[in-house]
Design a protein around this motif. Sequence first.
Motif, PDB file in Angstrom:
ATOM      1  N   GLN A 281     -40.541   5.381  51.922  1.00  0.00           N
ATOM      2  CA  GLN A 281     -39.385   6.279  51.886  1.00  0.00           C
ATOM      3  C   GLN A 281     -39.237   7.032  53.205  1.00  0.00           C
ATOM      4  O   GLN A 281     -38.130   7.186  53.726  1.00  0.00           O
ATOM      5  CB  GLN A 281     -39.544   7.266  50.724  1.00  0.00           C
ATOM      6  CG  GLN A 281     -39.497   6.606  49.352  1.00  0.00           C
ATOM      7  CD  GLN A 281     -39.810   7.581  48.238  1.00  0.00           C
ATOM      8  OE1 GLN A 281     -40.768   8.352  48.311  1.00  0.00           O
ATOM      9  NE2 GLN A 281     -39.011   7.548  47.193  1.00  0.00           N
ATOM     10  N   LEU A 308     -36.243   1.137  45.845  1.00  0.00           N
ATOM     11  CA  LEU A 308     -36.910   1.283  47.137  1.00  0.00           C
ATOM     12  C   LEU A 308     -37.271  -0.062  47.750  1.00  0.00           C
ATOM     13  O   LEU A 308     -37.127  -0.258  48.965  1.00  0.00           O
ATOM     14  CB  LEU A 308     -38.169   2.152  46.988  1.00  0.00           C
ATOM     15  CG  LEU A 308     -38.996   2.365  48.260  1.00  0.00           C
ATOM     16  CD1 LEU A 308     -38.164   3.050  49.343  1.00  0.00           C
ATOM     17  CD2 LEU A 308     -40.248   3.187  47.957  1.00  0.00           C
ATOM     18  N   ARG A 445     -33.525  11.914  47.029  1.00  0.00           N
ATOM     19  CA  ARG A 445     -34.594  11.540  47.965  1.00  0.00           C
ATOM     20  C   ARG A 445     -35.875  11.205  47.201  1.00  0.00           C
ATOM     21  O   ARG A 445     -36.564  10.243  47.507  1.00  0.00           O
ATOM     22  CB  ARG A 445     -34.841  12.688  48.942  1.00  0.00           C
ATOM     23  CG  ARG A 445     -35.861  12.394  50.044  1.00  0.00           C
ATOM     24  CD  ARG A 445     -35.851  13.529  51.067  1.00  0.00           C
ATOM     25  NE  ARG A 445     -36.695  13.221  52.220  1.00  0.00           N
ATOM     26  CZ  ARG A 445     -37.901  13.745  52.403  1.00  0.00           C
ATOM     27  NH1 ARG A 445     -38.408  14.575  51.503  1.00  0.00           N
ATOM     28  NH2 ARG A 445     -38.608  13.439  53.475  1.00  0.00           N
ATOM     29  N   GLU A 446     -36.229  12.024  46.200  1.00  0.00           N
ATOM     30  CA  GLU A 446     -37.397  11.762  45.362  1.00  0.00           C
ATOM     31  C   GLU A 446     -37.194  12.428  44.016  1.00  0.00           C
ATOM     32  O   GLU A 446     -36.451  13.413  43.892  1.00  0.00           O
ATOM     33  CB  GLU A 446     -38.689  12.235  46.027  1.00  0.00           C
ATOM     34  CG  GLU A 446     -38.663  13.658  46.541  1.00  0.00           C
ATOM     35  CD  GLU A 446     -39.939  14.027  47.298  1.00  0.00           C
ATOM     36  OE1 GLU A 446     -40.872  13.205  47.328  1.00  0.00           O
ATOM     37  OE2 GLU A 446     -39.992  15.139  47.839  1.00  0.00           O
ATOM     38  N   HIS A 468     -31.440  14.389  49.409  1.00  0.00           N
ATOM     39  CA  HIS A 468     -31.363  14.188  50.852  1.00  0.00           C
ATOM     40  C   HIS A 468     -30.630  15.375  51.491  1.00  0.00           C
ATOM     41  O   HIS A 468     -29.771  16.002  50.854  1.00  0.00           O
ATOM     42  CB  HIS A 468     -30.603  12.898  51.172  1.00  0.00           C
ATOM     43  CG  HIS A 468     -31.353  11.650  50.823  1.00  0.00           C
ATOM     44  ND1 HIS A 468     -32.459  11.229  51.520  1.00  0.00           N
ATOM     45  CD2 HIS A 468     -31.144  10.722  49.843  1.00  0.00           C
ATOM     46  CE1 HIS A 468     -32.900  10.101  51.000  1.00  0.00           C
ATOM     47  NE2 HIS A 468     -32.137   9.775  49.980  1.00  0.00           N
TER      48      HIS A 468
END
Length: 516
Positions: A281, A308, A445-446, A468
């Motif tokens: 990532q 991913l 983002r996560e 993000h």
Amino acid sequence: MITPFVVATLTRRGLLTPGSPVRVAAQLNALRRWGFSLSGELRQAAARDPDRIAVIDEQRGALTFRTLLGNAERLARALRGTAGVGAGDRIGLLCRNHAGMVEAMIAGNLLGTDTVLVNTGLSPAQLEAVAEEQQLRVLIHDTEFAEKVVAVPATVERIDETRLLALAAGAPPGHLRPPERDGRTIVLTSGTTGTPKGARRRTPSGFGPLVSIIHRIPLHARDRIMIAAPLFHTWGYAALQVAFALRATVVLQRRFEPAGCADLVAQHRVRALFAVPVMLQRLLEAPPPDPNPLRIVAVSGSALPGGLATKFMDAYGEVLYNLYGSTEVSWASIATPANLRKAPQTAGHPPHGTHLAILDPDGQPVPRGQVGRIFVGNEMLFEGYTSGATKESHDGLIATGDLGHVNADALLFVVGREDDMIISGGENVFPSEVENLLAELPQVREVAVIGVPDPEYGQRLAAYLALHPGETLDADAVREYVRRYRARYSVPRDVVFLPYLPRNATGKIVTRNLPR
């Protein structure tokens, strides 16, 4: 036993090429006397390719196999003569990825000690508990951890990296013989739920474990390999074992940093990168190396979230290999780029010599496609925890602690930890399914999804998201997105936005540190 399959794989990967008869004889003699331990693999590499670069270190530069072995031998003699370390003692290593840690690992192996690889992210209290439970004689640590190691009991001798170099420089003369007792490498479990346990890793008895890996992941003799995964982690340690067996050059970076990693890959023409998924990532957030010499990016340590795998291969090419395993079973399956293109969340197929079973709570095989408990057998199953405990087993296979299923193409899919599954209103709910769904949102983002108590349903899901930079998303939109693609009971009751998710040093999310 060396089978035709083993010979064919070793030949295909360039390990059975002709060489100087004297050096080949010395190489085989090193393996005969020292075995397939880390020190044995280094000795065979130094015998065959003494002047080839073994390690490229950020601070110390390039070290040949001859130099690396000489340094480790001097350090072993110093630890034996000055600190009185010998076979059966336990030494701890609290170090980042650098040549000094590699030399210390090999030195302990040469002496027959049990070497405990300590997670650099442990708190002082956890470090104190580990030192006591593992009965450490010596703790070798990087200078940056000086304040942390104060918590270690006074009975443990502490040696920082400066003193370590001085000890090696002043080592007494002498010869080292294979120890009377083979030492073991003790890898600590992740410790995401408390004090980590020590798992004793087996020493390979032959070429089988190496062949299992390089048959599915096409590494070659004399490759250049960057190990970004922590060396104290099962995956980083396994990468070092494979690299020495291949007489490969290892590139090390003390702290993973995406741009710096890409620079080292380009500068040293690195062909293979060993990493953990969160590093992928981060690499996607920096420009890829130009030109890009990577032909293999091998990851392990946690699940690949969302899309991913596809995103990474779109940027880096068909280079991604995902190994599913654990500290206790070593490996269970490997997914190739072709597998990941077909099914981005698959864990792949078991490699050669590995047996996989999906069992119900009574230990009986479940039908294909049905979720059950994952059990694995291979020749590198751990020897038990240092506490004396072990894992549940059935017919020589041990439990990974995960739930999963196998599809019609015999591909393995891991749906989550056994203790992560929740029951919400009488329905089984797997948080990882919702995690993977939310990870596909372009703003995210996560993400982490866990079960939390609920007075009406017993348990419900809570979702934690980090976005993000510059992106926005609201809780209702998240719930509506999940409602559109999953059942009602999978919709998270709580949606929490955070600047980042708490992770340990191996990149795993520490769920106990999420706000409740």
